[in-house]
Every structure is written in structure tokens, then in C-alpha cells.
Design a protein around this motif. Sequence first.
Motif, PDB file in Angstrom:
ATOM      1  N   GLU A   1       0.834  -1.204   0.000  1.00  0.00           N
ATOM      2  CA  GLU A   1       0.000   0.000   0.000  1.00  0.00           C
ATOM      3  C   GLU A   1       0.872   1.259   0.000  1.00  0.00           C
ATOM      4  OE1 GLU A   1      -3.491   2.329   2.494  1.00  0.00           O
ATOM      5  OE2 GLU A   1      -2.775   0.419   3.254  1.00  0.00           O
ATOM      6  N   ILE A   2       1.945   1.254   0.776  1.00  0.00           N
ATOM      7  CA  ILE A   2       2.840   2.415   0.824  1.00  0.00           C
ATOM      8  C   ILE A   2       3.588   2.557  -0.503  1.00  0.00           C
ATOM      9  CG2 ILE A   2       4.854   3.430   1.967  1.00  0.00           C
ATOM     10  CD1 ILE A   2       2.316   3.476   3.714  1.00  0.00           C
ATOM     11  N   VAL A   3       4.078   1.452  -1.035  1.00  0.00           N
ATOM     12  CA  VAL A   3       4.830   1.505  -2.295  1.00  0.00           C
ATOM     13  C   VAL A   3       3.935   1.971  -3.442  1.00  0.00           C
ATOM     14  CG1 VAL A   3       6.078   0.098  -3.985  1.00  0.00           C
ATOM     15  CG2 VAL A   3       6.550  -0.178  -1.563  1.00  0.00           C
ATOM     16  N   ASP A   4       2.671   1.558  -3.436  1.00  0.00           N
ATOM     17  CA  ASP A   4       1.719   1.976  -4.478  1.00  0.00           C
ATOM     18  C   ASP A   4       1.106   3.340  -4.206  1.00  0.00           C
ATOM     19  OD1 ASP A   4       2.081  -0.259  -5.987  1.00  0.00           O
ATOM     20  OD2 ASP A   4       0.252  -1.268  -5.349  1.00  0.00           O
ATOM     21  N   LYS A   5       1.538   3.994  -3.143  1.00  0.00           N
ATOM     22  CA  LYS A   5       1.062   5.321  -2.780  1.00  0.00           C
ATOM     23  C   LYS A   5      -0.450   5.364  -2.600  1.00  0.00           C
ATOM     24  CE  LYS A   5       4.928   7.837  -4.816  1.00  0.00           C
ATOM     25  NZ  LYS A   5       5.860   6.776  -4.577  1.00  0.00           N
ATOM     26  N   GLY A   6      -0.990   4.293  -2.028  1.00  0.00           N
ATOM     27  CA  GLY A   6      -2.399   4.255  -1.687  1.00  0.00           C
ATOM     28  C   GLY A   6      -3.348   3.981  -2.827  1.00  0.00           C
ATOM     29  N   SER A   7      -2.829   3.655  -4.014  1.00  0.00           N
ATOM     30  CA  SER A   7      -3.738   3.400  -5.136  1.00  0.00           C
ATOM     31  C   SER A   7      -4.538   2.119  -4.922  1.00  0.00           C
ATOM     32  CB  SER A   7      -2.976   3.343  -6.458  1.00  0.00           C
ATOM     33  OG  SER A   7      -2.061   2.280  -6.460  1.00  0.00           O
ATOM     34  N   THR A   8      -4.011   1.190  -4.163  1.00  0.00           N
ATOM     35  CA  THR A   8      -4.719  -0.032  -3.794  1.00  0.00           C
ATOM     36  C   THR A   8      -4.510  -0.239  -2.300  1.00  0.00           C
ATOM     37  OG1 THR A   8      -4.147  -0.922  -5.963  1.00  0.00           O
ATOM     38  CG2 THR A   8      -5.044  -2.462  -4.382  1.00  0.00           C
ATOM     39  N   THR A   9      -5.523  -0.703  -1.619  1.00  0.00           N
ATOM     40  CA  THR A   9      -5.439  -0.815  -0.165  1.00  0.00           C
ATOM     41  C   THR A   9      -4.607  -2.011   0.280  1.00  0.00           C
ATOM     42  OG1 THR A   9      -7.407  -2.202   0.015  1.00  0.00           O
ATOM     43  CG2 THR A   9      -7.743   0.194   0.082  1.00  0.00           C
ATOM     44  N   CYS A  10      -4.261  -1.947   1.537  1.00  0.00           N
ATOM     45  CA  CYS A  10      -3.500  -3.017   2.181  1.00  0.00           C
ATOM     46  C   CYS A  10      -4.256  -4.347   2.085  1.00  0.00           C
ATOM     47  CB  CYS A  10      -3.284  -2.622   3.645  1.00  0.00           C
ATOM     48  SG  CYS A  10      -2.744  -3.930   4.724  1.00  0.00           S
ATOM     49  N   GLY A  11      -5.540  -4.302   2.316  1.00  0.00           N
ATOM     50  CA  GLY A  11      -6.347  -5.519   2.291  1.00  0.00           C
ATOM     51  C   GLY A  11      -6.354  -6.207   0.939  1.00  0.00           C
ATOM     52  N   VAL A  12      -6.472  -5.433  -0.117  1.00  0.00           N
ATOM     53  CA  VAL A  12      -6.491  -6.009  -1.469  1.00  0.00           C
ATOM     54  C   VAL A  12      -5.155  -6.695  -1.766  1.00  0.00           C
ATOM     55  CG1 VAL A  12      -6.601  -5.460  -3.929  1.00  0.00           C
ATOM     56  CG2 VAL A  12      -8.217  -4.412  -2.346  1.00  0.00           C
ATOM     57  N   HIS A  13      -4.053  -5.994  -1.487  1.00  0.00           N
ATOM     58  CA  HIS A  13      -2.741  -6.588  -1.721  1.00  0.00           C
ATOM     59  C   HIS A  13      -2.547  -7.846  -0.891  1.00  0.00           C
ATOM     60  CE1 HIS A  13      -0.864  -3.694  -4.362  1.00  0.00           C
ATOM     61  NE2 HIS A  13      -1.268  -2.700  -3.593  1.00  0.00           N
ATOM     62  N   GLY A  14      -2.967  -7.796   0.370  1.00  0.00           N
ATOM     63  CA  GLY A  14      -2.815  -8.953   1.253  1.00  0.00           C
ATOM     64  C   GLY A  14      -3.613 -10.154   0.782  1.00  0.00           C
ATOM     65  N   VAL A  15      -4.843  -9.915   0.342  1.00  0.00           N
ATOM     66  CA  VAL A  15      -5.690 -11.013  -0.133  1.00  0.00           C
ATOM     67  C   VAL A  15      -5.130 -11.620  -1.418  1.00  0.00           C
ATOM     68  CG1 VAL A  15      -7.975 -11.530  -1.090  1.00  0.00           C
ATOM     69  CG2 VAL A  15      -7.786 -10.235   1.025  1.00  0.00           C
ATOM     70  N   VAL A  16      -4.699 -10.771  -2.337  1.00  0.00           N
ATOM     71  CA  VAL A  16      -4.121 -11.279  -3.592  1.00  0.00           C
ATOM     72  C   VAL A  16      -2.878 -12.120  -3.287  1.00  0.00           C
ATOM     73  CG1 VAL A  16      -2.972 -10.609  -5.745  1.00  0.00           C
ATOM     74  CG2 VAL A  16      -5.071  -9.460  -5.039  1.00  0.00           C
ATOM     75  N   TYR A  17      -2.042 -11.622  -2.398  1.00  0.00           N
ATOM     76  CA  TYR A  17      -0.825 -12.350  -2.016  1.00  0.00           C
ATOM     77  C   TYR A  17      -1.189 -13.699  -1.378  1.00  0.00           C
ATOM     78  CZ  TYR A  17       3.541 -13.404   0.427  1.00  0.00           C
ATOM     79  OH  TYR A  17       4.661 -14.017   0.901  1.00  0.00           O
ATOM     80  N   ALA A  18      -2.165 -13.689  -0.477  1.00  0.00           N
ATOM     81  CA  ALA A  18      -2.580 -14.925   0.195  1.00  0.00           C
ATOM     82  C   ALA A  18      -3.158 -15.931  -0.796  1.00  0.00           C
ATOM     83  CB  ALA A  18      -3.599 -14.609   1.287  1.00  0.00           C
ATOM     84  N   LEU A  19      -3.964 -15.456  -1.747  1.00  0.00           N
ATOM     85  CA  LEU A  19      -4.552 -16.359  -2.740  1.00  0.00           C
ATOM     86  C   LEU A  19      -3.486 -16.956  -3.658  1.00  0.00           C
ATOM     87  CD1 LEU A  19      -7.799 -14.404  -3.698  1.00  0.00           C
ATOM     88  CD2 LEU A  19      -7.632 -16.538  -2.386  1.00  0.00           C
ATOM     89  N   ILE A  20      -2.555 -16.124  -4.095  1.00  0.00           N
ATOM     90  CA  ILE A  20      -1.471 -16.638  -4.941  1.00  0.00           C
ATOM     91  C   ILE A  20      -0.668 -17.680  -4.181  1.00  0.00           C
ATOM     92  CG2 ILE A  20       0.707 -16.028  -6.072  1.00  0.00           C
ATOM     93  CD1 ILE A  20      -0.594 -13.342  -6.809  1.00  0.00           C
ATOM     94  N   ASN A  21      -0.385 -17.397  -2.913  1.00  0.00           N
ATOM     95  CA  ASN A  21       0.375 -18.346  -2.094  1.00  0.00           C
ATOM     96  C   ASN A  21      -0.409 -19.635  -1.860  1.00  0.00           C
ATOM     97  OD1 ASN A  21       3.015 -17.988  -1.407  1.00  0.00           O
ATOM     98  ND2 ASN A  21       2.601 -16.925   0.506  1.00  0.00           N
ATOM     99  N   ALA A  22      -1.705 -19.515  -1.609  1.00  0.00           N
ATOM    100  CA  ALA A  22      -2.515 -20.695  -1.309  1.00  0.00           C
ATOM    101  C   ALA A  22      -2.673 -21.618  -2.514  1.00  0.00           C
ATOM    102  CB  ALA A  22      -3.894 -20.269  -0.804  1.00  0.00           C
TER     103      ALA A  22
END
Length: 178
Positions: free
Chosen positions: A73-94
Motif C-alpha cells: 500500500e505504501i509503495v503503491d502510494k495508496g492506489s490499492t489498499t493493504c487488504g487487497v494486496h494482502g488477499v491477492v498475495y494470500a490467494l497466490i500463495n494458497a
Amino acid sequence: MYSQKSPPPTVPPPGYVQPQPVPPYATGDGAVSASPLMPQTSWSSGLCDCCVDIPNCCLTCFCPCIIFGQIAEIVDKGSTTCGVHGVVYALINAFTGCGCLYSCANRTKMRRQYGLIEAPTNDCCVHFCCEPCSLCQEYRELQHRGFDLSIGWQGNMDRRINNNGIQIPPVAFGGMNR
């Protein structure tokens, strides 16, 4: 008739990278300087300095999607929220076990924003071989640059505005009545 020779092309010295263009919404820390060459700097902490921040280290080991989401979220300067990035990361990992590919791209983006060197090896190798350590290092780097990752991009921007003395005037309701 005079023939003019064009000057030889200039080659930047080793250790310099061409800066990325500054997007119009980039403010504060992380904005790329306007100079044509930007020196590369080293990370504020080492890759294996995970135990410097024990709570962050434990959270990264047991639930890396939270830490990755905050960093992204910080690197993207708030264009996408923390939750969205976290969920995408978790789904890719799962589903594939390759969340390191997603986080590797984010590390590259962060390195380019701040002019950090690609060390100790390239970004994909760092994330593939030691995902928790690389996430901890990125988290510490953003903290070192003054970000509080727990409040997100907008919270950090609001904090910077308030710290610079700029205040929003109070709202006045209605006019004077006699």
C-alpha cells in the motif's frame, strides 16, 4: 559549409540508474529527484537483521500477507489498499505457492522509487530464497524513511500535512442573524 560532429553519447558512471518519472500524485518521501542521474543507496538494514524487530519478524513468519499488504500500500502510494494486496498475495500463495513472484515485483518497484541497490542478489532470488527476511527488510526500510505502516498511505499523508503546520479551517455554519 561546416559539418558539425555530434558529441559522443554520455554514459552514466557505474552505480547510477536512470530515475523513473515522477507521477503527479507522488508527494513527500519517495518522489524521485529531478536530476538526470540518481545515485543508488544501500538498504538501511541488512537482509538478515530480522530479529531487530521481533514482533514484525513473528508476524511476517506466521502471516506474511498482512506485512506484504502494508508494504505494498505504501509503495503503491495508496492506489490499492493493504487488504487487497494482502488477499491477492494470500490467494497466490494458497493456490500456487508462488507469492514470492508477486512480492518480488513489489520489491523491484520499491527499489526503483528509493534508488536502492539490488543486494545481496536480484529481487526474485531474494524473495524466492528468503521471503520472510525480504519482507522484514522492506518493512524496516519504509519505517526508516518515516512511514508508519500500521496507518496506511492516507494516514501517513495526513500526518505529514499536520506536522507541516497546515491545518484545515473549521466549517462555519450559517451566517449572522439579528
